[in-house]
Design a protein around this motif. Sequence first.
Motif, PDB file in Angstrom:
ATOM      1  N   LYS A 122      89.939  23.608  61.115  1.00  0.00           N
ATOM      2  CA  LYS A 122      89.413  23.293  62.445  1.00  0.00           C
ATOM      3  C   LYS A 122      88.655  24.479  63.023  1.00  0.00           C
ATOM      4  O   LYS A 122      87.549  24.338  63.551  1.00  0.00           O
ATOM      5  CB  LYS A 122      90.561  22.899  63.379  1.00  0.00           C
ATOM      6  CG  LYS A 122      90.127  22.583  64.797  1.00  0.00           C
ATOM      7  CD  LYS A 122      91.319  22.225  65.666  1.00  0.00           C
ATOM      8  CE  LYS A 122      90.898  21.963  67.107  1.00  0.00           C
ATOM      9  NZ  LYS A 122      92.074  21.656  67.973  1.00  0.00           N
ATOM     10  N   ARG A 123      89.222  25.659  62.910  1.00  0.00           N
ATOM     11  CA  ARG A 123      88.570  26.857  63.445  1.00  0.00           C
ATOM     12  C   ARG A 123      87.290  27.169  62.667  1.00  0.00           C
ATOM     13  O   ARG A 123      86.270  27.547  63.258  1.00  0.00           O
ATOM     14  CB  ARG A 123      89.519  28.059  63.369  1.00  0.00           C
ATOM     15  CG  ARG A 123      90.749  27.953  64.251  1.00  0.00           C
ATOM     16  CD  ARG A 123      90.381  27.905  65.708  1.00  0.00           C
ATOM     17  NE  ARG A 123      89.525  29.023  66.081  1.00  0.00           N
ATOM     18  CZ  ARG A 123      88.681  28.996  67.102  1.00  0.00           C
ATOM     19  NH1 ARG A 123      88.525  27.904  67.806  1.00  0.00           N
ATOM     20  NH2 ARG A 123      87.959  30.061  67.389  1.00  0.00           N
ATOM     21  N   LEU A 124      87.343  27.020  61.349  1.00  0.00           N
ATOM     22  CA  LEU A 124      86.159  27.271  60.536  1.00  0.00           C
ATOM     23  C   LEU A 124      85.044  26.304  60.899  1.00  0.00           C
ATOM     24  O   LEU A 124      83.888  26.710  61.073  1.00  0.00           O
ATOM     25  CB  LEU A 124      86.508  27.138  59.049  1.00  0.00           C
ATOM     26  CG  LEU A 124      85.348  27.267  58.058  1.00  0.00           C
ATOM     27  CD1 LEU A 124      84.655  28.618  58.190  1.00  0.00           C
ATOM     28  CD2 LEU A 124      85.840  27.045  56.627  1.00  0.00           C
ATOM     29  N   ARG A 125      85.392  25.037  61.039  1.00  0.00           N
ATOM     30  CA  ARG A 125      84.382  24.025  61.377  1.00  0.00           C
ATOM     31  C   ARG A 125      83.706  24.354  62.703  1.00  0.00           C
ATOM     32  O   ARG A 125      82.489  24.200  62.852  1.00  0.00           O
ATOM     33  CB  ARG A 125      85.043  22.652  61.410  1.00  0.00           C
ATOM     34  CG  ARG A 125      84.070  21.495  61.619  1.00  0.00           C
ATOM     35  CD  ARG A 125      84.803  20.182  61.681  1.00  0.00           C
ATOM     36  NE  ARG A 125      85.150  19.675  60.372  1.00  0.00           N
ATOM     37  CZ  ARG A 125      86.343  19.177  60.046  1.00  0.00           C
ATOM     38  NH1 ARG A 125      87.325  19.176  60.934  1.00  0.00           N
ATOM     39  NH2 ARG A 125      86.562  18.698  58.844  1.00  0.00           N
ATOM     40  N   GLU A 126      84.473  24.827  63.678  1.00  0.00           N
ATOM     41  CA  GLU A 126      83.914  25.155  64.987  1.00  0.00           C
ATOM     42  C   GLU A 126      82.907  26.300  64.903  1.00  0.00           C
ATOM     43  O   GLU A 126      81.996  26.393  65.720  1.00  0.00           O
ATOM     44  CB  GLU A 126      85.038  25.527  65.963  1.00  0.00           C
ATOM     45  CG  GLU A 126      85.908  24.337  66.367  1.00  0.00           C
ATOM     46  CD  GLU A 126      87.115  24.757  67.187  1.00  0.00           C
ATOM     47  OE1 GLU A 126      87.355  25.989  67.310  1.00  0.00           O
ATOM     48  OE2 GLU A 126      87.822  23.876  67.690  1.00  0.00           O
ATOM     49  N   LYS A 127      83.078  27.171  63.907  1.00  0.00           N
ATOM     50  CA  LYS A 127      82.193  28.327  63.778  1.00  0.00           C
ATOM     51  C   LYS A 127      80.937  28.046  62.957  1.00  0.00           C
ATOM     52  O   LYS A 127      80.034  28.888  62.916  1.00  0.00           O
ATOM     53  CB  LYS A 127      82.964  29.506  63.155  1.00  0.00           C
ATOM     54  CG  LYS A 127      84.081  30.041  64.037  1.00  0.00           C
ATOM     55  CD  LYS A 127      84.783  31.216  63.381  1.00  0.00           C
ATOM     56  CE  LYS A 127      85.881  31.793  64.277  1.00  0.00           C
ATOM     57  NZ  LYS A 127      86.546  32.967  63.666  1.00  0.00           N
ATOM     58  N   LEU A 128      80.889  26.884  62.310  1.00  0.00           N
ATOM     59  CA  LEU A 128      79.777  26.607  61.404  1.00  0.00           C
ATOM     60  C   LEU A 128      78.559  26.023  62.107  1.00  0.00           C
ATOM     61  O   LEU A 128      77.551  25.757  61.448  1.00  0.00           O
ATOM     62  CB  LEU A 128      80.236  25.676  60.278  1.00  0.00           C
ATOM     63  CG  LEU A 128      81.207  26.288  59.267  1.00  0.00           C
ATOM     64  CD1 LEU A 128      81.569  25.288  58.184  1.00  0.00           C
ATOM     65  CD2 LEU A 128      80.616  27.562  58.651  1.00  0.00           C
ATOM     66  N   GLY A 129      78.626  25.804  63.399  1.00  0.00           N
ATOM     67  CA  GLY A 129      77.458  25.366  64.151  1.00  0.00           C
ATOM     68  C   GLY A 129      76.816  24.131  63.564  1.00  0.00           C
ATOM     69  O   GLY A 129      77.453  23.091  63.383  1.00  0.00           O
ATOM     70  N   SER A 130      75.528  24.226  63.225  1.00  0.00           N
ATOM     71  CA  SER A 130      74.796  23.077  62.707  1.00  0.00           C
ATOM     72  C   SER A 130      75.303  22.624  61.346  1.00  0.00           C
ATOM     73  O   SER A 130      74.961  21.532  60.885  1.00  0.00           O
ATOM     74  CB  SER A 130      73.299  23.405  62.618  1.00  0.00           C
ATOM     75  OG  SER A 130      73.066  24.440  61.674  1.00  0.00           O
ATOM     76  N   GLY A 131      76.128  23.451  60.702  1.00  0.00           N
ATOM     77  CA  GLY A 131      76.675  23.075  59.401  1.00  0.00           C
ATOM     78  C   GLY A 131      78.057  22.459  59.481  1.00  0.00           C
ATOM     79  O   GLY A 131      78.651  22.144  58.443  1.00  0.00           O
ATOM     80  N   ARG A 132      78.552  22.258  60.686  1.00  0.00           N
ATOM     81  CA  ARG A 132      79.946  21.811  60.830  1.00  0.00           C
ATOM     82  C   ARG A 132      80.194  20.435  60.225  1.00  0.00           C
ATOM     83  O   ARG A 132      81.258  20.162  59.678  1.00  0.00           O
ATOM     84  CB  ARG A 132      80.368  21.817  62.299  1.00  0.00           C
ATOM     85  CG  ARG A 132      79.580  20.892  63.207  1.00  0.00           C
ATOM     86  CD  ARG A 132      80.105  20.929  64.626  1.00  0.00           C
ATOM     87  NE  ARG A 132      81.491  20.494  64.664  1.00  0.00           N
ATOM     88  CZ  ARG A 132      82.339  20.799  65.640  1.00  0.00           C
ATOM     89  NH1 ARG A 132      81.945  21.546  66.638  1.00  0.00           N
ATOM     90  NH2 ARG A 132      83.563  20.348  65.612  1.00  0.00           N
TER      91      ARG A 132
END
Length: 231
Positions: A201-211
Amino acid sequence: MTSVLLVDDERDLLSLLDFNLRAAGFETLLATTGEQALVQLRRRVPDIILLDLMLPDVSGTELCRQIKADPRTRNVPVVILTAKGDELDRVVGFEVGADDYVTKPFSVRELVLRLKAVARRAGGGRSAERPPETVGPIRIDVDAHRAFVDGAEVQLTPLEFRLLTTFMARLGRVQSREQLLEDVWEMSSEVETRTVDTHVKRLREKLGSGRDLLETVRGIGYRLIDPREKG
């Protein structure tokens, strides 16, 4: 010998941890307050920090922030140990750079396994598959340990970076939570934990347009998809 700084104001628990970790082959350093922990860190940088959130003089999250802001200690893995087990508390812990989160009451055996896994990861652990440099807007520099989205650098914790590189190396392949526990955390898949979900969840939030490339496969786990397949 792996050294662990134990920071907890419950003296009975501190003694229990000290005894069991030394029996498991760790070298231990002890502190009952945040200030004592900082004094210990000025004297010597340990391999791992086991940190209680509820300290008498400063919160564990604030102490973790200070540890991660100091160039001497920013790369030392921090494992949070606390009675506060709500998801929000776990997320806050990971936001300030914690590598793992163990709630009280806990199994001493599981804690030892977690610390050994953290030590292996910090030391390089098992050799990882080499990921591609880019997937859609996401780019990584494995050797420099840096990640970028749309050309802008994103700040990932060591575990988040390891998780991202694993997904990129296994592009399009579904990764179960159990598999991620074994390969990223280097822990037995028999250990029940929501740590994987929280980190994803935290990683996805940081991926911006790549989430949206990091998909949840209901009932199984997660996968990073090739954006060319979406087109």
